[in-house]
Design an enzyme around this catalytic site. Structure first.
Site, mmCIF file in Angstrom:
data_model
loop_
_atom_site.group_PDB
_atom_site.id
_atom_site.type_symbol
_atom_site.label_atom_id
_atom_site.label_comp_id
_atom_site.label_asym_id
_atom_site.label_seq_id
_atom_site.Cartn_x
_atom_site.Cartn_y
_atom_site.Cartn_z
ATOM 1 N N GLU A 15 -27.659 -1.886 -31.160
ATOM 2 C CA GLU A 15 -27.559 -0.690 -32.005
ATOM 3 C C GLU A 15 -27.512 -1.131 -33.462
ATOM 4 O O GLU A 15 -27.440 -2.328 -33.755
ATOM 5 C CB GLU A 15 -26.308 0.114 -31.625
ATOM 6 C CG GLU A 15 -25.021 -0.694 -31.772
ATOM 7 C CD GLU A 15 -23.788 -0.026 -31.166
ATOM 8 O OE1 GLU A 15 -23.835 1.175 -30.871
ATOM 9 O OE2 GLU A 15 -22.783 -0.740 -31.002
ATOM 10 N N LYS A 58 -15.421 4.205 -30.073
ATOM 11 C CA LYS A 58 -16.011 4.251 -31.421
ATOM 12 C C LYS A 58 -15.020 3.589 -32.378
ATOM 13 O O LYS A 58 -13.860 4.006 -32.470
ATOM 14 C CB LYS A 58 -16.296 5.707 -31.786
ATOM 15 C CG LYS A 58 -17.256 5.870 -32.950
ATOM 16 C CD LYS A 58 -17.790 7.290 -32.986
ATOM 17 C CE LYS A 58 -18.291 7.690 -34.347
ATOM 18 N NZ LYS A 58 -19.515 7.051 -34.807
HETATM 19 N N1 PLP Z 1 -23.668 3.264 -32.682
HETATM 20 C C1 PLP Z 1 -22.690 3.097 -33.588
HETATM 21 C C2 PLP Z 1 -22.124 1.736 -33.812
HETATM 22 C C3 PLP Z 1 -22.206 4.183 -34.334
HETATM 23 O O1 PLP Z 1 -21.225 4.006 -35.221
HETATM 24 C C4 PLP Z 1 -22.788 5.456 -34.131
HETATM 25 C C5 PLP Z 1 -22.335 6.610 -34.911
HETATM 26 O O2 PLP Z 1 -21.640 6.482 -35.910
HETATM 27 C C6 PLP Z 1 -23.815 5.593 -33.185
HETATM 28 C C7 PLP Z 1 -24.216 4.479 -32.456
HETATM 29 C C8 PLP Z 1 -24.451 6.945 -32.929
HETATM 30 O O3 PLP Z 1 -23.547 7.781 -32.236
HETATM 31 P P1 PLP Z 1 -23.617 9.364 -32.352
HETATM 32 O O4 PLP Z 1 -24.944 9.783 -31.854
HETATM 33 O O5 PLP Z 1 -22.478 9.849 -31.490
HETATM 34 O O6 PLP Z 1 -23.431 9.698 -33.786
#
Ligand code: PLP
Length: 316
Positions: free
Chosen positions: A202, A169
């Site tokens: 995404e 992340k």
């Molecule tokens: N994709 C990205 C680039 C993100 O930054 C996030 C969350 O901030 C997500 C997907 C979703 O992840 P999560 O379900 O763990 O919040």
């Protein structure tokens, strides 16, 4: 810049910080006191990893999964967590408790930090842990769920996974942020980026799912393995919806019976238009609705959630 414009950026006009509590340099402090050096590699080079878990009605949701992903991310990019997992858990719970928020957005960050000599060698930098709890923030508020998310499929390609590992992340968000501006210009609320083969990946802070003839699909590569994405996968299992992680083309998404997005900041969210065109009827579909209901029900269930109090009790 005109004078009027200059005036508008005086400190008096600066936005207030959301109320909350941060932890850094070994102590807790009000959000407005949590400041890092401009020489931190996290600031200068986006050289950091982070995670966000939420607290709903005083309970962390899937805390262990967030901690697992965070610790994996820290290791993958050669950072070191300056505290143990147990200490980190206590710090997060204490940020929430001290903030007084029942519903909170709780972030943990490790930055590469500052190197005392400003050397260009990342190994010289002293890694820094920052945690904070602020009020829960939504990508799509519950009262906006009927209307749903309006998404523009961007012409900007998501940073390829062989350049920056999306399962770590990270703050490499310029492609996503530019995608958001493009989306606003096209009358949408947010953006979805494709990879260089034309598959959807995404958006800024969310994963994406399609439902076609009862089967649920979500991209299997080039994305953060979102904890809400995993939760949606788990809930599909519980509800008996067949699911597959596989490449999803933009056309497959446009032809879907239902599309939904997933994020810690809002949960499971219906996507009702893509590039200005309604998804099927343009309303949240039955699969999405069932998933949303079950998702929020799980927030009270032990095994899926743990109270902040309980975490603090176990820590002493
Ligand atoms: N994709 C990205 C680039 C993100 O930054 C996030 C969350 O901030 C997500 C997907 C979703 O992840 P999560 O379900 O763990 O919040």
């Amino acid at each position: 810049m005109s004078e009027a414009r200059l005036e508008s950026v005086t400190p008096e006009a600066a936005p207030a910080f959301p109320p909350g509590i941060a932890y850094m340099n070994g102590r807790f402090m009000p959000m407005e006191d949590a400041k890092i050096s401009v020489l931190d590699w996290g600031f200068l080079r986006s050289d950091a990893t982070y995670d966000v878990v939420h607290v709903w009605k005083g309970r962390f949701f899937r805390l262990d999964k967030h901690l697992d992903r965070f610790i994996r991310s820290v290791e993958k990019i050669r950072l070191a967590l300056p505290v143990s997992r147990e200490e980190l858990t206590r710090i997060l719970a204490e940020c929430v408790e001290r903030s007084g928020h029942e519903d909170a957005y709780v972030e943990m960050i490790v930055t590469r930090g500052v190197s005392p000599t400003f050397s260009r060698d990342p190994r010289d930098a002293v890694n820094k842990l920052i945690c904070f709890a602020i009020p829960f923030g939504w990508i799509l508020r519950p009262e906006e769920r009927e209307d749903g998310l309006h998404i523009a499929i961007s012409d900007i390609t998501r940073i390829p996974p062989h350049s920056v590992d999306p399962t770590v992340k990270n703050y490499h968000w310029l492609d996503l942020v530019m995608g958001m501006y493009e989306a606003y210009e096209r009358g949408a609320r947010t953006a979805l980026l494709k990879d260089d083969e034309g598959h959807v990946t995404e958006g800024p802070g969310f994963n994406i799912f399609a439902v076609k003839e009862g089967k649920v699909t979500t991209p299997d590569r080039g994305v953060l393995e979102g904890i809400t994405r995993q939760t949606a996968i788990d809930l599909c299992g519980e509800l008996g919806f067949p699911l597959s992680e596989e490449p999803v083309s933009a056309d497959a998404l446009r032809m879907a019976d239902e599309v939904f997005a997933t994020s810690t900041a809002g949960g499971i969210m219906p996507v009702t238009t893509l590039d200005g065109q309604p998804v099927a009827s343009g309303k949240a579909g039955p699969v999405t609705r069932q998933l949303i209901d079950l998702y929020w029900k799980k927030h009270d269930e032990p095994g899926w959630s743990v109270s902040v109090e309980e975490v603090l009790r176990q820590a002493v």
